[in-house]
Scaffold this active site. Structure first.
Site, mmCIF file in Angstrom:
data_model
loop_
_atom_site.group_PDB
_atom_site.id
_atom_site.type_symbol
_atom_site.label_atom_id
_atom_site.label_comp_id
_atom_site.label_asym_id
_atom_site.label_seq_id
_atom_site.Cartn_x
_atom_site.Cartn_y
_atom_site.Cartn_z
ATOM 1 N N THR A 16 0.857 -1.193 0.000
ATOM 2 C CA THR A 16 0.000 0.000 0.000
ATOM 3 C C THR A 16 0.885 1.232 0.000
ATOM 4 O OG1 THR A 16 -0.021 0.426 2.394
ATOM 5 C CG2 THR A 16 -1.605 -1.200 1.543
ATOM 6 N N ASP A 17 0.318 2.372 -0.192
ATOM 7 C CA ASP A 17 1.025 3.610 0.104
ATOM 8 C C ASP A 17 0.734 3.947 1.577
ATOM 9 O OD1 ASP A 17 2.505 5.917 -0.019
ATOM 10 O OD2 ASP A 17 1.676 6.605 -1.919
ATOM 11 N N TRP A 18 1.290 5.040 2.048
ATOM 12 C CA TRP A 18 1.307 5.454 3.458
ATOM 13 C C TRP A 18 -0.099 5.518 4.067
ATOM 14 C CZ3 TRP A 18 5.787 6.491 6.145
ATOM 15 C CH2 TRP A 18 5.668 7.219 7.329
ATOM 16 N N GLU A 19 -0.344 4.684 5.072
ATOM 17 C CA GLU A 19 -1.611 4.694 5.824
ATOM 18 C C GLU A 19 -2.836 4.447 4.962
ATOM 19 O OE1 GLU A 19 -1.705 8.481 7.889
ATOM 20 O OE2 GLU A 19 -0.566 7.662 9.571
ATOM 21 N N ASP A 20 -2.653 3.821 3.811
ATOM 22 C CA ASP A 20 -3.791 3.808 2.888
ATOM 23 C C ASP A 20 -4.883 2.810 3.219
ATOM 24 O OD1 ASP A 20 -3.809 5.966 1.183
ATOM 25 O OD2 ASP A 20 -2.015 5.218 0.204
#
Ligand code: BGC
Length: 714
Positions: A274-278
């Site tokens: 995932t990307d950051w906190e996604d």
């Protein structure tokens, strides 16, 4: 598979968990104790109790090689000695333009500048050097290249892309993947690439980062998919998912994209992170999950293998619960864990979890920074020249503007810190543009004159501007990326416009240099400039190239990898449809950017002739193209030939033209080079009504420079 059979649910879920290094360090997340150090208790919790499989990033700023070595060794020691199954950790970082989180690492011009070279070999070499210096830090995984095609010039991450064209992005993306991974990604000089951000991230309707992109499937396939498809074919080992949504569907929740398209159709067998906190963002702001637990379920079932959580253990706890409750199947978990372990194996981490910095004598070497300078030499783009350039060293030059004497400005974001603006991380051994210009001439004076958004006291300038023969005004924008880089207007800042007007009042010729994240509109300034040079963000190793170009030691050869807009509300790419050209006077002449895609001047003249098209191999699906380019000026120079093809009439309104091939060569004075291309019929295809690629019969026109030839396909 043996290893997976031995794993508990917690250990499997641990492999799928990626934590920010802050979580393992002394202090609070985003507020670490300086100097940074790992906290043994936190390490134990993450790697032994939770079995965390991956760690990312830096605690806010870059480290030197020794520090990197200490922390990567410490992490791997706990993972491979104290954890039950002794699985090494996969450390990931954003080394997007060189090893930009390694103090002393070789910074390269940002990717947009790299695209402007139209020289994939340089992109490949830059990626190889980045791989070497990143592995030297004990890090085997790079969150690069950005394969998003920049179709929205306002977007804060345009500088991270290879520009607006699909073919250029494909070509440079493959060169980057090959450069990072080499023949064998387990080599001590190679790292894993991570294609990002899959898919459809780079055309936000509002122009702001992580806002909705409206993309019909046809465009998704035609414009945004090919660069990922090619990178997968080139062997890219991982992919990062788009943080935003397409047509309202968050990509992290979209099984059709993450599984049907990425896995079934493209056959990708690497890791999807995932990307950051996604995953958290599926709860808010996306609001497709009622709570975090539902968000985890949706994302993992859609096809996510690893969550860049990254700051707590809730993902891990919730996923274990979901597996125990049968909401996420063990098959799905095993599939994800298999991919993660396979990637660790492909990177040789089981045999060599760390590296030895003493094996990397070339880190920070002059030979590396020379390659970076060579990239800058071929990227810097001469947009306008009335003849004042190259400068005669005897001219008295006033250098001014906010980017003239700033290392952060030339380096851009992702340089030792995320936003790249904190000057305490500047490398004092490197040269600003001003420093390099002073090395070329004794006739340089400097006054900054303004910041991006405030004028300085102008009193001091008069005495320096009046006697000057030329003013070199270094303008642009403050480095930034992602949300902090959102802007409301593409116009260059009002302060710089006001300052420019003041400079112009001296009636001294002005050379405008632009150092910027994206093409900031300079319409009001352009008529009063004698020359305009777009330097992109050439990095601290590319300021020499800038000075060499200004003084004529290097002949510029960069070309625009995007359309440079004239107006902030007229953002039309070069491969627009004919309807986009409809003028208020009902002619079809409205396409009038400041500079076209592919524009870039030289100090010499290149004359194109003898364009010919060989259609004798059409039955075998091949078109041969050849053109002569003569250097009729006084400087040797490199020229990129851009081959555009127009599908004259098609079942879906065809764009005016599309780039289908390019080649760059050095041409000596008085010499002629014959450029030859072979294009497959597949290369001139488009995505048709049924969303598949097709090459229709009919008339096609090849354009190179002002030459054009048509042929018929039956
Ligand atoms: C960015 C990614 C980056 C990640 C890790 C995110 O905010 O969108 O491009 O790789 O952070 O630093």
């Amino acid at each position: 598979m043996d290893l997976i059979n031995q794993m508990t649910v917690q250990e499997k879920v641990g492999q799928m968990t990626q934590l920010n290094i802050d979580v393992l360090s002394v202090g609070e997340v985003y507020n670490l104790k300086e100097p940074h150090e790992l906290d043994p208790q936190k390490l134990k919790k993450a790697l032994v109790e939770y079995g965390v499989g991956s760690v990312l990033n830096v605690g806010g700023h870059a480290y030197d090689l020794e520090h990197w070595r200490e922390i990567t060794v410490q992490i791997q020691k706990v993972a491979t000695e104290d954890s039950r199954l002794k699985i090494p950790v996969l450390y990931g970082i954003d080394a997007i333009h060189g090893a930009n989180y390694l103090l002393g690492g070789t910074l390269f011009p940002q990717p947009l500048a790299q695209a402007a070279t139209f020289n994939p070999e340089l992109v490949r070499q830059g990626a190889q050097i980045t791989a070497y210096e990143t592995r030297a830090s004990g890090i085997p995984w790079n969150f690069s290249p950005v394969l998003d095609v920049a179709r929205q010039p306002l977007w804060s991450r345009v500088f991270e892309t290879y520009g607006e064209d699909v073919y250029v992005t494909r070509t440079m993306g493959v060169a980057a993947v090959e450069g990072y991974q080499g023949e064998d990604p387990s080599s001590p000089h190679a790292i894993s690439a991570c294609m990002k951000h899959f898919l459809g991230y780079s055309i936000p309707f509002t122009g702001k980062d992580r806002t909705t992109c409206y993309i019909p499937e046809r465009q998704l396939r035609e414009c945004f998919l090919p660069s990922f498809k090619d990178a997968i074919e080139a062997g890219a080992l991982s992919v990062m998912i788009n943080s935003g949504d397409i047509n309202g569907i968050p990509v992290h929740a979209d099984k059709a994209i993450l599984t049907d398209l990425l896995r079934r159709e493209l056959g990708f067998d690497g890791v999807a992170v995932t990307d950051w906190e996604d995953i958290m963002k599926l709860e808010y702001p996306h609001k497709v999950a009622k709570d975090l637990k539902e968000a985890v379920k949706i994302a993992i079932n859609a096809g996510i293998d690893m969550s860049m959580v990254p700051n707590d253990y809730r993902f891990s706890d919730l996923l274990v619960e979901l597996v125990n409750e049968g909401e996420v199947s063990m098959d799905r978990i095993d599939e994800a864990v298999y991919r993660i372990l396979l990637m660790k194996k492909r990177l040789g981490l089981f045999e060599n979890p760390t590296t030895f910095s003493s094996d990397y004598s070339l880190v920070s070497s002059d030979s590396f920074s020379r390659v970076s300078n060579a990239v800058a030499e071929e990227s810097i783009t001469l947009l306008k020249n009335t003849g004042i350039l190259p400068l005669n060293p005897s001219l008295k030059v006033l250098v001014t503007g906010p980017t003239a004497n700033s290392l952060t400005a030339v380096n851009g974001a992702w340089s030792r810190t995320w936003q790249g603006v904190d000057e305490i991380w500047d490398d004092s051994t490197k040269h600003t543009i001003l420093d390099e210009l002073k090395l070329q001439s004794d006739n340089i004076t400097f006054v900054q004159g303004c910041d991006f958004d405030s004028l300085h006291n102008l009193g001091a300038i008069k005495n320096l501007a009046k006697p000057a023969d030329v003013i070199v005004a270094c303008f642009g924008e403050q480095p930034s990326t992602e949300k902090p880089g959102d802007i409301h207007s593409l116009d260059i800042s009002e302060t710089q416009i006001e300052y420019f007007k003041y400079l112009k009042s001296f009636n001294v010729p002005i050379v405008l240099a632009l150092i910027e994240n994206r093409p900031r509109v300079v319409r009001e300034l352009e008529p009063y400039c004698d020359a305009i040079v777009l330097a992109y963000q050439p990095s601290e190793n590319g300021t020499k190239a800038f000075a060499d170009i200004l003084y004529g030691k290097v002949n510029p050869s960069g070309k625009l990898p995007l359309t440079y807009p004239r107006y902030t509300n007229t953002l039309v790419p070069y491969d627009h449809n004919h309807t986009d050209k409809l003028h208020t006077d009902f002619s079809y002449n409205a396409f009038n950017p400041q500079w076209e895609f592919g524009h870039g001047l030289s100090y010499t003249n290149f004359t194109y002739s003898n364009l010919s098209v060989d259609t004798t191999q059409l039955a075998a699906g091949k078109i041969g193209i050849s053109i002569d380019v003569s250097n009729t000026g006084d400087y040797k120079g490199k020229e990129t030939v851009l081959v555009y093809v127009t599908d004259e009439v098609a079942s879906i309104a065809p764009p005016v033209k599309r780039l289908r091939a390019f080649d760059k060569r050095l041409i000596e004075v008085g010499k002629t080079e014959t450029y030859q291309f072979e294009i497959d019929l597949d290369d001139i295809a488009f995505v048709g009504l049924d969303n598949t690629w097709q090459t229709e019969s009919g008339t096609y026109t090849i354009h190179i420079g002002n030459e054009r030839v048509s042929f018929n396909l039956n």
